[in-house]
Motif scaffolding. Structure first.
Motif: not given
Ligand code: ADP
Ligand code: MG
Ligand code: ZN
Length: 479
Positions: A212-224, A251-264
């Protein structure tokens, strides 16, 4: 349990067309809020979309450059959802008849070539932008800017062929290079014109079915992108190791906290109630159109890579770095003209030029040291006017002042000393000052030649020609 990582990327790129996809409004970034809008992109009832043919040209280009089959018939569909930055209540996108399918993008991972499948490429319109009031000192309001509504996007969807965050970065890098070479998008990641979603799952090594997959949304840098994938892989591994199950979700990636969080929870295609866009006719693309676009394609990154290895006899590593962007490749090809040793030029570009580009966060074209200046400087090395060591000083000076190398060499008196009698004199001084080392050298410790060369170079402030110094030293010591 050993797990294998499975990743598929959905890459969105904003096309740099003059006007939007379904109206004549400017697609330029950075205008005043809502300046670039009209009844069509504001979603007024009764307004009608009209397809911008340049968007189709660019989509065909991207499709051909990624080895896709271009559809002879393609259509648009409505993807329905509510959001305040989407006044129509639907996005015009493509569902089951995208413009390009079944492609392939090649990447190099640790020197090994690997192909990543491209499932499809489709055209769609971007949504507007919501600006929340707290950023404007106004807690209670949100603002909407529809300049971006209707700006053309391509979505490039990969097969789940990617096996690590490193491969994901390489794949995204290759897409960026291809789109830049094609000149269809500026790929400015900070402004969001290239962004991607990562679909990530794990499966026990050896198992065929995907997990089963999760989808992490909207990253706009290679590092993130790399950090989000690495985080998500670890999170899933923990859950699986503890005997849990992965929930399919966005899920969303929070670069400040360096973690992904459930969005919907993950939406399914039927949630969008896709249906054919009734205001746009299906588009027929004949082979003449496709061939015309094919004929306009520039040399692409893979072809340039092969040519650089062949023509300049460069290591694959160098060819990969130099062709990663068209501007660097162009820079190199101007700088290398008539140079004796193309690898030396590559070292300068990969080392000094790219260092400056990175440090100053500029594009290669903006570098104070132009390729012509670097070419001149390397000419001075090749003809023996300056040594490679002095060249470092000359390069620094060019970068600081923008002056051409000849002027710098003249003004700073950096010309290499090839005057033999002068060098002989300096060599003589060094030999008489170091009787012990001379004795050791004569007794067979010939490695000491380096020590003597160093002494002479120091005495001449690095200006003596190292070749002459070497030659004269050996003559004297071997007498
Ligand atoms: P959606 O539109 O719902 O996001 P798609 O079928 O278009 O779904 O797939 C989106 C992406 O997810 C594709 O890049 C695909 O390769 C990838 N993908 C599909 N299944 C998996 C999986 N089990 N693990 C990782 N990636 C996957
Ligand atoms: Mg998706
Ligand atoms: Zn408009």
């Amino acid at each position: 349990m050993e797990y294998e990582v499975v990743i598929g990327l959905e890459v969105h790129t904003q096309l740099s067309t003059k006007s939007k996809i379904f109206c004549g409004c400017s697609a330029r970034f950075g205008a005043n809020p809502n300046e670039n809008t009209c009844p069509v992109c504001l979603g007024m009832p009764g307004s009608l979309p009209l397809l911008n043919s340049e968007v189709v040209n660019r989509a065909i280009k991207a499709g051909l450059a990624t080895n896709c089959t271009i559809a002879s018939k393609t259509k648009f569909d409505r993807k329905n959802y509510f959001y305040p930055d989407l006044p129509k209540g639907y996005q015009i996108s493509q569902y089951d008849m995208p413009i390009a399918i079944n492609g392939r993008i090649d990447i190099h991972v640790n020197g090994v070539k690997k192909s990543i499948g491209v499932t499809r490429i489709h055209m769609e319109e971007d949504a507007g932008k919501l600006i929340h009031g707290e950023n404007l000192g106004d807690q209670s309001s949100s603002y909407v800017d529809l300049n971006r509504a209707g700006v053309p996007l391509l979505e490039i969807v990969s097969e789940p062929d990617i096996r690590s965050s490193e491969e994901a970065k390489k794949y995204l890098g290759k897409i960026k290079a291809i789109l830049e070479y094609l000149d269809v998008s500026d790929c400015n990641m900070e402004e969001g014109s290239l962004r991607c979603d990562a679909n990530i799952s794990l499966r026990p090594v050896g198992r065929k079915e995907f997990g089963t997959r999760t989808e992490v949304k909207n990253m706009n840098s290679f590092r993130f992108l790399k950090r989000a994938i690495d985080y998500e892989v670890e999170r899933q591994r923990q859950i699986l190791e503890d005997g849990g199950a992965i929930i399919q979700e966005t899920r969303l990636y929070d670069s400040d906290r360096d973690m992904t969080m459930s969005m919907r929870s993950k939406e399914e295609a039927h949630d969008y109630r896709y249906f054919p866009e009734p205001d746009l006719e299906p588009l027929v693309i004949d082979s003449a159109w496709i061939e015309k676009v094919r004929a306009s394609l520039p040399e692409l990154p893979d072809a340039k890579f092969e040519r650089f290895v062949e023509q300049y006899d460069l290591p694959e590593y160098d060819a990969e770095v130099l062709t990663a962007s068209r501007q660097i490749a162009d820079y190199y090809e101007t700088a290398v003209k008539d140079a004796k040793n193309p690898k030396t030029v590559s070292n300068w570009v990969m080392g000094e030029v790219l260092r400056i580009v990175k440090e100053q966060n500029i594009s290669p074209e903006q570098c104070a040291v132009t390729p012509a200046m670097l070419n001149d400087m390397i000419g001075l090395i090749d003809t023996g006017v300056i040594s490679g060591k002095i060249a470092k000083t000359v390069f620094e000076e060019m970068a600081k002042t923008g002056a051409d190398p000849k002027t710098i060499v003249e003004q700073k008196g950096l010309v290499q000393i090839t005057d033999t009698s002068f060098i002989e004199e300096e060599v003589g001084k060094v030999i008489s000052a170091n009787p012990e080392q001379v004795a050791q050298y004569k007794a067979g410790k010939t490695k000491l030649i380096g020590y003597f060369v160093g002494q002479v170079m120091r005495a001449t402030k690095g200006k003596a020609s190292p070749e002459s110094v070497n030659r004269i030293l050996r003559q004297k010591l071997d007498q």
